[in-house]
Every structure is written in structure tokens, then in C-alpha cells.
Design an enzyme around this catalytic site. Sequence first.
Site, PDB file in Angstrom:
ATOM      1  N   HIS A  20      29.859  18.319  38.434  1.00 27.97           N
ATOM      2  CA  HIS A  20      30.499  19.541  38.934  1.00 27.97           C
ATOM      3  C   HIS A  20      31.978  19.554  38.581  1.00 27.97           C
ATOM      4  O   HIS A  20      32.651  18.524  38.627  1.00 27.97           O
ATOM      5  CB  HIS A  20      30.326  19.655  40.454  1.00 27.97           C
ATOM      6  CG  HIS A  20      30.522  21.051  40.959  1.00 27.97           C
ATOM      7  ND1 HIS A  20      31.768  21.624  41.086  1.00 27.97           N
ATOM      8  CD2 HIS A  20      29.625  21.997  41.334  1.00 27.97           C
ATOM      9  CE1 HIS A  20      31.631  22.865  41.528  1.00 27.97           C
ATOM     10  NE2 HIS A  20      30.348  23.122  41.682  1.00 27.97           N
ATOM     11  N   HIS A  21      32.488  20.743  38.238  1.00 24.16           N
ATOM     12  CA  HIS A  21      33.887  20.877  37.840  1.00 24.16           C
ATOM     13  C   HIS A  21      34.840  20.524  38.980  1.00 24.16           C
ATOM     14  O   HIS A  21      36.003  20.178  38.741  1.00 24.16           O
ATOM     15  CB  HIS A  21      34.151  22.305  37.364  1.00 24.16           C
ATOM     16  CG  HIS A  21      35.111  22.391  36.225  1.00 24.16           C
ATOM     17  ND1 HIS A  21      36.194  21.550  36.098  1.00 24.16           N
ATOM     18  CD2 HIS A  21      35.157  23.218  35.138  1.00 24.16           C
ATOM     19  CE1 HIS A  21      36.868  21.861  34.999  1.00 24.16           C
ATOM     20  NE2 HIS A  21      36.260  22.859  34.405  1.00 24.16           N
ATOM     21  N   ALA A  22      34.386  20.615  40.224  1.00 24.06           N
ATOM     22  CA  ALA A  22      35.229  20.221  41.351  1.00 24.06           C
ATOM     23  C   ALA A  22      35.514  18.721  41.333  1.00 24.06           C
ATOM     24  O   ALA A  22      36.488  18.255  41.906  1.00 24.06           O
ATOM     25  CB  ALA A  22      34.562  20.593  42.677  1.00 24.06           C
TER      26      ALA A  22
END
Length: 465
Positions: free
Chosen positions: A136-138
Site C-alpha cells: 500500500h502507498h501509505a
Amino acid sequence: MGPDRLSPLDTSFLHIEDHVSHMHIASVAIFEGPPPSFADIVAMVEGKLDLVPRYRQKVKFVPLELGRPVWVDDPHFNIEYHLRHTALPAPGGESELRKLVGRVMSQQLDRSKPLWEIWVVEGLEDGRWAMLAKTHHALVDGVSGTDLLAVVMDLSAETERPRPSEWTPRREPSGLQLMMDALENVVRSPYEQVRAARAQARAVRRIAGYALEVAGGLFSLSGLVRPTPLSSLNGPLGPHRRYAWATTSVDEIKQVRKALGGTFNDVVLASITNGFRELLLSRDEDVDRVVRTLVPVSVRPRDESGKAVGDGTFENRVSAMFAELPVDIDDPVLRLRAITDQMKGLKESRQAMAGEALTSMSGFAPPMLLALGMRLATRAGQRNVNTVTTNVPGPQFPLYAAGRRMIRAFPYVPLAGQIRLGIAIFSYDGEVNFGITGDYDSTEDIDVLAGGIEDGMTQMLKAGG
């Protein structure tokens, strides 16, 4: 010690996500055969988990969004949930692998668990196998993602595998605890914000001309208010994805630079420009226009050689510039020259610095407003940005997984808002590979874009003799 809270930028990647836009980045790595045993892959990743603590942590949201989410240890962490095993149907060629990538990337990561998966794929032609690493980009931005890949993988085929240590998860805070902590921060916020503002003011004073540069960048960013012409490049997204790729080499890009000028990124963007030109022409659309692209820029600290300096974390350190791809120019030399001149101007305008300053300021926004703002932002400006192109330099030496050499690697970039096509570029061991993500319902012709990118490079090579 207070909770390990997500940064405003990392939080925004969770808020952007909806039922059709899944904000994970990924790599598609192809390895020499024969495939190792799945147990060897599990042992390889398990031995590296101490180096990437986020792999055993999940996101916990604060009730009522009174504060930004926090990272907490997953008490039920199970590595074999995150490592998946599958195989391609015969003949196991590029087409079958691309379809699998599109299907896997169409699935949202489970938010109740750590936000990553690794898929081991057998059945590739010539006895090879692949590994799809989905994060995930988070959790990680593109540049630190390459660091993460290097951490999980090995630098030689004979690397001694570290033994996994005993891991005991820390107690997970309750929703009530998180609410109380958030409310305490709200009570303290006037003091905390004044203190943060003073610290930021001191930082501004230390950097001569910073405010003027940011102001210039904001003026340049204001040009984005102008919408681009109507095009099939923008529109509503469906829940499924297509995936394609194109490839060239570091040596070919160097040849073009030597003969025609420009930077490495200029040559890459010129190739992509030709890809969009050919795509629009094949759709009988007017090319007397520009294609505006968001270009993420790393703002991580750099050493004297220009290399990004890691700080031991894998959080996001990105800003953005906005470039206009001159798809109206047919001549490859003039096309490259136009991009080179434009990118010089963008760097001088300090667009990236202005974008980073705006991102930092979002830390002052109440989390509930930040959440709402990010959701609205991805739905606004349908025609202000047509695509995204992100270029991440990878290692120029071989990497290994369970004793097998990685032959090539392709990146994956997510889609959001009204953007139906995105391109990520990843250089590895002499190759430069373009991973192209498309909305399944509107990009049946995604291979036209891929072929146009390779054709753009061929045109520049011929023009340079």
C-alpha cells in the site's frame, strides 16, 4: 511514548482509496529458473522481517476520525497469509502474466491486516518464475520502495539467510484509548501548532529565499486551473485493471542523450509522449493539444552525489511537478527539445518545493477535514491532469531471491480520480522498463500505448544516427 501516527501524506493515500481506486504500488519481478520451493521464499522473507517492522503492523483508525490513523502491531500476524502461491496457464507467456497482474492489482488489500502481499508465480515459459510484490502507498513511496525491495531480496545467490528472531507484538490500543489520545491532542493543539509554526519559521529562515521559491512554485502550479481538452484519457474508472509494459535500455537512453541532448528523464518523457500521440491518433482524437501529466518527485534528503539518503523508515517523501507532453509534435528531435526546455523551466519554478510545502501544511489540518478534502480532491479537476508518470531509479546490479537471479522488473502505479492510464518507470541492471496501468473498461487498446513508447525510443535512436 505516544502512538505511531501516520503522516498527513501517508494518511491521504488511505483516504483517496474507494471501491474502484486501490492505492497500492507494486513490482513484477521475473526470475531465472527453476522456481525455488515456496518454503524457501517464506524463509527468505521471514528472515528479513526485523528490518521492515511495518510488515508486521496494521493501520488502526481513530473513531470518528478525531486523529490520524496509527500503526499498531498485528497480534495475529501470519506470514503465510501475506505470501501467496499461484501458477500461470499454458503457455505461460507475457500475455498470461500481464492478465494475472491486472487481476491481482484489481483487488484491495485487507485493511484489517498489514498492507502488503507477495505472490509467487510459477509456470512462466522457459522454466522461469515471477514474484509480484504489492504494498500500500501509505506504507511506502516509490523511491523507498526500491530500498524495501533490496532489503527483502539478496545481493548474491549464496547469501546466508538470517534467522528470524522471536517477535512479541505490543499490546493493541483500544478505540477508546485512541480517542482519548486524540482529544488530548486537540486540547493541546493551539500550543502544539504554535510550536510547530515557530519551528517551521526557524527552518524557513535557515534556507535563504525558500519563501520566494515556494511562491514561484505556487504561481506555476496555478496554471493547472486551465483544463485540458476533452479526451478519452479521463473519465470514470471501473473496478478492474489492465496491465502492459514496454522496455528499453540504459545504454539506448545514453545514446539518445549524447546525440540529441536532454536528461535521462527528458528522454523517458519524450518516449511516453510518442506513446500518447499514437494512442490518441489510433482513437481518431485530435493531437493538437498537450497531455498533462503529474510527475512525482522525491524530496528525500540527498548526499553530495545526489543519491537519496535513507533514514531507516519507509514512509513517503514525495512531492510533484506537472509537465505537459507535446503530443502535437511529430518530429522526435523537436519533441525531445520541447520537453527539455519545459523541464528546465519547471525545475526553476520550484513546483516540487511548492507541492512539498503544501503537503507539510496539511499536517495542520484537523484530520476530519483532511480526510474529506482528499476524497473531494480526487473527484475534482477531471480534465486538469490526464495521466501520471513516475520514474524510480532501481539498483544497477543483480538482485536474488532464494538463490535465483532477478532477470527484469516492471513497476505498477495505481489509478485514482478520473485518470484512466498511468505509467511507472523502473531501471534495473541496465534495463529501463515501463509498467502501464489502465482502466479495464476504457483501455482495451493499452498495447498501442506500450508500442508507441518503444517506437518513440526507436525514432530518437534513428534521429541520433
